[in-house]
Scaffold this active site. Structure first.
Site, PDB file in Angstrom:
ATOM      1  N   ASP A 238       3.354  -4.962  11.276  1.00 52.51           N
ATOM      2  CA  ASP A 238       4.463  -4.446  12.079  1.00 52.51           C
ATOM      3  C   ASP A 238       4.352  -4.936  13.529  1.00 52.51           C
ATOM      4  OD1 ASP A 238       5.823  -3.153  10.094  1.00 52.51           O
ATOM      5  OD2 ASP A 238       4.962  -1.177  10.506  1.00 52.51           O
TER       6      ASP A 238
ATOM      7  N   THR B 289      -1.198   7.562  -1.150  1.00 49.37           N
ATOM      8  CA  THR B 289      -2.425   7.457  -1.940  1.00 49.37           C
ATOM      9  C   THR B 289      -3.369   6.368  -1.443  1.00 49.37           C
ATOM     10  OG1 THR B 289      -1.476   5.845  -3.487  1.00 49.37           O
ATOM     11  CG2 THR B 289      -1.134   8.187  -3.975  1.00 49.37           C
TER      12      THR B 289
ATOM     13  N   ASP C  35      -0.692  -0.944  12.795  1.00 48.23           N
ATOM     14  CA  ASP C  35      -0.254  -1.737  11.654  1.00 48.23           C
ATOM     15  C   ASP C  35      -0.119  -3.190  12.079  1.00 48.23           C
ATOM     16  OD1 ASP C  35       1.707  -3.112   9.836  1.00 48.23           O
ATOM     17  OD2 ASP C  35       1.629  -1.177   8.807  1.00 48.23           O
TER      18      ASP C  35
ATOM     19  N   ARG D  43       0.827  -1.202   0.000  1.00 49.09           N
ATOM     20  CA  ARG D  43       0.000   0.000   0.000  1.00 49.09           C
ATOM     21  C   ARG D  43       0.859   1.248   0.000  1.00 49.09           C
ATOM     22  NH1 ARG D  43      -4.667   2.410   4.087  1.00 49.09           N
ATOM     23  NH2 ARG D  43      -2.977   3.421   5.176  1.00 49.09           N
TER      24      ARG D  43
END
Length: 211
Positions: free
Chosen positions: A205, A110, A202, A106
Site C-alpha cells: 500500500d 486469520t 503495509d 492474506r
C-alpha cells in the site's frame, strides 16, 4: 532472536539509511519507492554474493584475456503484489534472469495466505530461485510460495525480505531448514493482528500509494 531461528541480516549503511525513510509514517509514496529500491538492490546483491562463476576468454580491443561469467541461472519469484516492487529494483542487475509469479492474498482475520495466481518458468531445478517477499510476518505467504516451488522441482531456494519477524523466520526454518533467508531488518515480533512491529506498515500500500 533465539538460536532456533536463522536468518542473515544484510548490514550496509545504505540499508540503514533507506530503512529510516521506509519506517517513517510521513514518507510519501515517491520517497518510499526510492528507498525501497535501494534497500532491495543492496539486499539481493548480498543474497547472490556467492553465485558460481566459470572461466572463459574474451578478446579486448588489444588482446585476448581471461574473464569469468555467471555459471548458474537466476530466477526471481516475487510474491504478488508487493514483491513486484523488489523485482523492479533488482532484475536489471542480472541479465537473462527469469521470473516466476505467485499471487497470494492474506486473510486479515486469520493471517492465512490463499493462492489466487501462479506462473512459473520451466526447469526450475537448474536455477537458483530467489523468492521476493518484502514482509515476512507469520511466514504464511513465503511458505505457500516455497511449497509451490518445491512442487515444481525447485531445489536451490532463497528468500529475500525487507523486514522480518522472528515468528516467520522460525516457521520457514522448521519446514524448510535448507532454505537460506536474508532481510534488511529483523524486527521485534508480531502484534495481536499479526503485523510486524515496529515494522513499516503495509509495504504494498505504501509503495503503490494505495494506503
Amino acid at each position: 532472536m533465539g538460536t532456533d531461528a536463522h536468518i542473515t541480516v544484510a548490514a550496509h549503511p545504505l540499508i540503514d539509511h533507506a530503512l529510516t525513510y521506509l519506517r517513517d509514517r510521513t514518507s510519501d509514496a515517491e520517497t518510499f519507492q526510492r528507498h525501497a529500491r535501494v534497500a532491495a538492490q543492496v539486499l539481493v546483491l548480498e543474497v547472490l554474493r556467492d553465485l558460481p562463476l566459470r572461466e572463459t576468454l574474451v578478446d579486448t580491443p588489444l588482446e585476448r584475456t581471461a574473464a569469468r561469467r555467471l555459471a548458474l541461472d537466476v530466477t526471481f519469484v516475487p510474491v504478488l503484489r508487493s514483491g513486484l516492487a523488489m523485482l523492479d529494483a533488482v532484475r536489471d542487475f542480472f541479465p537473462g534472469s527469469r521470473v516466476g509469479f505467485v499471487g497470494l492474498q492474506r486473510d486479515e482475520d486469520t493471517a492465512i495466505a490463499h493462492q489466487y495466481y501462479s506462473k512459473l518458468p520451466a526447469r526450475l531445478s537448474g536455477s537458483r530461485i530467489v523468492v521476493l517477499d518484502p514482509m515476512l510476518a507469520t511466514g504464511g505467504s513465503a511458505l505457500a510460495a516455497l511449497d509451490l516451488l518445491t512442487a515444481h522441482t525447485a531445489r536451490d531456494l532463497r528468500l529475500a525480505c525487507i523486514v522480518a519477524a522472528p515468528e516467520g523466520v522460525r516457521a520457514i526454518n522448521e519446514r524448510y531448514p535448507d532454505v537460506r533467508l536474508w532481510c534488511c531488518a529483523l524486527d521485534r515480533g508480531l502484534d495481536a493482528r499479526k503485523f510486524i512491529v515496529p515494522g513499516l506498515g503495509d509495504f504494498g500500500d505504501r509503495y503503490y500509494g494505495t494506503a
